[in-house]
Scaffold this motif. Structure first.
Motif, PDB file in Angstrom:
ATOM      1  N   MET A   1      -0.586   3.329  -2.550  1.00 21.24           N
ATOM      2  CA  MET A   1       0.447   4.333  -2.386  1.00 21.24           C
ATOM      3  C   MET A   1       0.259   5.110  -1.075  1.00 21.24           C
ATOM      4  O   MET A   1       1.237   5.451  -0.416  1.00 21.24           O
ATOM      5  N   PHE A   2      -0.990   5.353  -0.732  1.00 17.05           N
ATOM      6  CA  PHE A   2      -1.280   6.063   0.515  1.00 17.05           C
ATOM      7  C   PHE A   2      -0.783   5.265   1.715  1.00 17.05           C
ATOM      8  O   PHE A   2      -0.209   5.841   2.647  1.00 17.05           O
ATOM      9  N   LEU A   3      -0.974   3.943   1.693  1.00 16.52           N
ATOM     10  CA  LEU A   3      -0.513   3.110   2.809  1.00 16.52           C
ATOM     11  C   LEU A   3       1.013   3.131   2.931  1.00 16.52           C
ATOM     12  O   LEU A   3       1.551   3.129   4.049  1.00 16.52           O
ATOM     13  N   VAL A   4       1.708   3.155   1.818  1.00 17.49           N
ATOM     14  CA  VAL A   4       3.169   3.201   1.856  1.00 17.49           C
ATOM     15  C   VAL A   4       3.636   4.503   2.497  1.00 17.49           C
ATOM     16  O   VAL A   4       4.551   4.507   3.331  1.00 17.49           O
ATOM     17  N   ILE A   5       3.011   5.611   2.132  1.00 18.64           N
ATOM     18  CA  ILE A   5       3.370   6.907   2.707  1.00 18.64           C
ATOM     19  C   ILE A   5       3.090   6.917   4.208  1.00 18.64           C
ATOM     20  O   ILE A   5       3.895   7.398   5.003  1.00 18.64           O
ATOM     21  N   VAL A   6       1.964   6.362   4.611  1.00 16.88           N
ATOM     22  CA  VAL A   6       1.618   6.310   6.032  1.00 16.88           C
ATOM     23  C   VAL A   6       2.617   5.434   6.791  1.00 16.88           C
ATOM     24  O   VAL A   6       3.079   5.796   7.883  1.00 16.88           O
ATOM     25  N   LEU A   7       2.996   4.291   6.239  1.00 16.66           N
ATOM     26  CA  LEU A   7       3.951   3.403   6.910  1.00 16.66           C
ATOM     27  C   LEU A   7       5.333   4.051   7.011  1.00 16.66           C
ATOM     28  O   LEU A   7       6.009   3.927   8.045  1.00 16.66           O
ATOM     29  N   VAL A   8       5.758   4.735   5.983  1.00 19.79           N
ATOM     30  CA  VAL A   8       7.052   5.425   6.037  1.00 19.79           C
ATOM     31  C   VAL A   8       7.009   6.537   7.080  1.00 19.79           C
ATOM     32  O   VAL A   8       7.955   6.716   7.858  1.00 19.79           O
ATOM     33  N   ALA A   9       5.922   7.284   7.117  1.00 17.26           N
ATOM     34  CA  ALA A   9       5.789   8.362   8.102  1.00 17.26           C
ATOM     35  C   ALA A   9       5.801   7.802   9.522  1.00 17.26           C
ATOM     36  O   ALA A   9       6.464   8.360  10.410  1.00 17.26           O
ATOM     37  N   LEU A  10       5.107   6.715   9.762  1.00 12.35           N
ATOM     38  CA  LEU A  10       5.101   6.099  11.095  1.00 12.35           C
ATOM     39  C   LEU A  10       6.481   5.551  11.457  1.00 12.35           C
ATOM     40  O   LEU A  10       6.900   5.628  12.622  1.00 12.35           O
ATOM     41  N   SER A  11       7.180   4.997  10.492  1.00 18.46           N
ATOM     42  CA  SER A  11       8.526   4.478  10.753  1.00 18.46           C
ATOM     43  C   SER A  11       9.481   5.603  11.130  1.00 18.46           C
ATOM     44  O   SER A  11      10.245   5.487  12.094  1.00 18.46           O
ATOM     45  N   VAL A  12       9.433   6.692  10.379  1.00 17.50           N
ATOM     46  CA  VAL A  12      10.301   7.840  10.683  1.00 17.50           C
ATOM     47  C   VAL A  12       9.951   8.413  12.051  1.00 17.50           C
ATOM     48  O   VAL A  12      10.836   8.718  12.855  1.00 17.50           O
ATOM     49  N   TRP A  13       8.668   8.541  12.335  1.00 15.14           N
ATOM     50  CA  TRP A  13       8.221   9.058  13.628  1.00 15.14           C
ATOM     51  C   TRP A  13       8.720   8.165  14.765  1.00 15.14           C
ATOM     52  O   TRP A  13       9.202   8.638  15.797  1.00 15.14           O
ATOM     53  N   GLY A  14       8.622   6.849  14.586  1.00 15.94           N
ATOM     54  CA  GLY A  14       9.083   5.915  15.615  1.00 15.94           C
ATOM     55  C   GLY A  14      10.580   5.970  15.834  1.00 15.94           C
ATOM     56  O   GLY A  14      11.059   5.930  16.973  1.00 15.94           O
TER      57      GLY A  14
END
Length: 54
Positions: A1-14
């Motif tokens: 779950m932590f990896l999903v949150i990190v990937l979503v955050a990086l996607s939004v940031w990008g």
């Protein structure tokens, strides 16, 4: 779950920074300065009308 949150955050940031960079880059319509276009009428006047390939 932590990896999903990190990937979503990086996607939004990008996505956000891509939009900001495109806006800063001067992307958009600009009027054409026809005085800087070399030979814009000459190419049309010199064109050959032919149906055969060379």
């Amino acid at each position: 779950m932590f990896l999903v949150i990190v990937l979503v955050a990086l996607s939004v940031w990008g996505i956000v920074w891509s939009v900001i960079d495109v806006r800063r880059d001067g992307y958009g319509q600009r009027p054409t300065d026809w005085s800087r276009v070399a030979g814009r009428d000459d190419a049309i006047q010199r064109a050959e009308s032919s149906v055969a390939y060379r």
